[in-house]
Design a protein around this motif. Structure first.
Motif, PDB file in Angstrom:
ATOM      1  N   ASP A 255       0.877  -1.168   0.000  1.00  0.00           N
ATOM      2  CA  ASP A 255       0.000   0.000   0.000  1.00  0.00           C
ATOM      3  C   ASP A 255       0.917   1.221   0.000  1.00  0.00           C
ATOM      4  O   ASP A 255       1.685   1.425   0.943  1.00  0.00           O
ATOM      5  N   VAL A 256       0.841   2.005  -1.066  1.00  0.00           N
ATOM      6  CA  VAL A 256       1.741   3.164  -1.208  1.00  0.00           C
ATOM      7  C   VAL A 256       0.994   4.494  -1.174  1.00  0.00           C
ATOM      8  O   VAL A 256       1.574   5.528  -1.493  1.00  0.00           O
ATOM      9  N   TRP A 257      -0.274   4.479  -0.754  1.00  0.00           N
ATOM     10  CA  TRP A 257      -1.084   5.688  -0.866  1.00  0.00           C
ATOM     11  C   TRP A 257      -0.903   6.671   0.275  1.00  0.00           C
ATOM     12  O   TRP A 257      -1.247   7.832   0.132  1.00  0.00           O
ATOM     13  N   SER A 258      -0.380   6.231   1.395  1.00  0.00           N
ATOM     14  CA  SER A 258      -0.144   7.192   2.474  1.00  0.00           C
ATOM     15  C   SER A 258       1.330   7.163   2.833  1.00  0.00           C
ATOM     16  O   SER A 258       1.866   6.167   3.261  1.00  0.00           O
TER      17      SER A 258
ATOM     18  N   ASN B 115       5.533   7.675   1.994  1.00  0.00           N
ATOM     19  CA  ASN B 115       6.463   7.217   0.959  1.00  0.00           C
ATOM     20  C   ASN B 115       7.032   5.837   1.235  1.00  0.00           C
ATOM     21  O   ASN B 115       7.796   5.325   0.433  1.00  0.00           O
TER      22      ASN B 115
ATOM     23  N   PRO C 298       6.163   1.923   1.682  1.00  0.00           N
ATOM     24  CA  PRO C 298       5.061   0.981   1.463  1.00  0.00           C
ATOM     25  C   PRO C 298       4.659   0.278   2.760  1.00  0.00           C
ATOM     26  O   PRO C 298       5.506  -0.053   3.595  1.00  0.00           O
TER      27      PRO C 298
END
Length: 145
Positions: A84-87, A89, A91
């Motif tokens: 998950d890289v959405w929040s 920098n 993962p």
């Protein structure tokens, strides 16, 4: 489960500079078990993978499966597919199955593949691996079930 498949003219996986698995024409399959996955999920992914028509027929159309071309499967575990890289920098991997479950489902997937397909090679779950491949096409397809 998540998978990324790559149609290859050749591929290999090495661990500590020793080749653990090698195929010529076939599919490199990077797979990741996620938290809600079960053996049923693995069965559905394998069924899709074996029937997926990504090899060219005589007319040059992608119309043949791995079983049709009698190609190899190189199956490599890769929990980073659950990144998950959405929040931020860095993962996060909370979507990946815990290591014990991930290994159990990986082993299940490999054993099921070996029952249904004659050429199955692997890496080693949890190992630091180096994957080499010649992507044919290139054809790279993500699959999520």
């Amino acid at each position: 489960m998540k998978a990324v498949i790559q149609r290859v003219s050749q591929a290999s996986v090495s661990i500590d500079d020793l080749i653990a698995g090698r195929i010529s024409k076939g599919l490199l399959v990077l797979i990741c078990a996620e938290t809600a996955d079960t053996e049923s999920t693995a069965d559905r992914l394998l069924a899709k993978l074996l029937k997926l028509r990504v090899f060219s027929d005589a007319a040059g159309k992608m119309n043949r499966s791995i079983q049709d071309v009698e190609g190899g499967l190189l199956i490599v575990s890769q929990f980073t597919l659950a990144a998950d890289v959405w929040s931020g920098n860095r993962p996060g991997f909370t979507g990946a199955a815990d290591p014990k479950t991930g290994e159990r489902l990986y082993d299940y997937f490999v054993q099921a593949a070996r029952k249904l397909h004659p050429i199955v090679e692997t890496g080693a779950f949890g190992a630091n691996m180096q994957v080499n491949l010649v992507n044919d096409g290139p054809v790279t397809i993500p699959i999520q079930l």
